[in-house]
Design a protein around this motif. Structure first.
Motif, PDB file in Angstrom:
ATOM      1  N   ALA A  46     -20.979  96.090  45.245  1.00  0.00           N
ATOM      2  CA  ALA A  46     -21.353  97.448  45.373  1.00  0.00           C
ATOM      3  C   ALA A  46     -22.523  97.693  44.587  1.00  0.00           C
ATOM      4  O   ALA A  46     -22.730  97.079  43.404  1.00  0.00           O
ATOM      5  N   CYS A  60     -19.491 102.743  39.276  1.00  0.00           N
ATOM      6  CA  CYS A  60     -19.502 101.983  40.570  1.00  0.00           C
ATOM      7  C   CYS A  60     -19.087 102.968  41.532  1.00  0.00           C
ATOM      8  O   CYS A  60     -18.112 103.744  41.410  1.00  0.00           O
ATOM      9  N   LEU A  62     -18.091 102.480  44.514  1.00  0.00           N
ATOM     10  CA  LEU A  62     -16.932 101.909  45.421  1.00  0.00           C
ATOM     11  C   LEU A  62     -15.494 102.187  44.834  1.00  0.00           C
ATOM     12  O   LEU A  62     -14.831 102.771  45.692  1.00  0.00           O
TER      13      LEU A  62
END
Length: 107
Positions: A46, A60, A62
């Motif tokens: 990601a 992040c 994701l």
């Protein structure tokens, strides 16, 4: 040394992705500090430049792993491995990344 962008083109609280191999993310914090880390989350593929920036941490997009921009160290699960960090400088109003030598590569 890689020229990234003009400093005024990177607003505070934002990031930019540099399409190197591997990609690098450059962040400008709300305090105006500049940091560069490897752009790919160490948990899964990601882009960290698309994550959420809060202070010196990026989350992040994701799975919500978080990394310290100063050290590249993960601050919570699911990430367990750090991401690489790179020195940033500003010369004549241009942001530059000094790519750190990678383990196993010739410097």
């Amino acid at each position: 040394m890689i020229a990234v962008c003009r400093l005024e083109d990177l607003p505070e609280g934002e990031s930019v992705r540099v399409d190197t191999s591997p990609p690098i993310a450059v962040f400008r914090t709300d305090a105006g500090d500049l940091y560069a880390i490897d752009d790919t989350c160490s948990h899964q593929d990601a882009s960290l430049s698309e994550g959420w920036l809060e202070g010196c941490l990026v989350e992040c997009p994701l799975h919500a792993a978080s990394f310290d921009l100063r050290t590249g160290m993960p601050t919570c699960l699911p990430a367990r491995r750090p991401v690489g960090t790179h020195r940033v400088s500003v010369e004549d109003g241009v942001v530059h990344v000094h790519v750190a030598a990678r383990e196993g590569s010739a410097a």
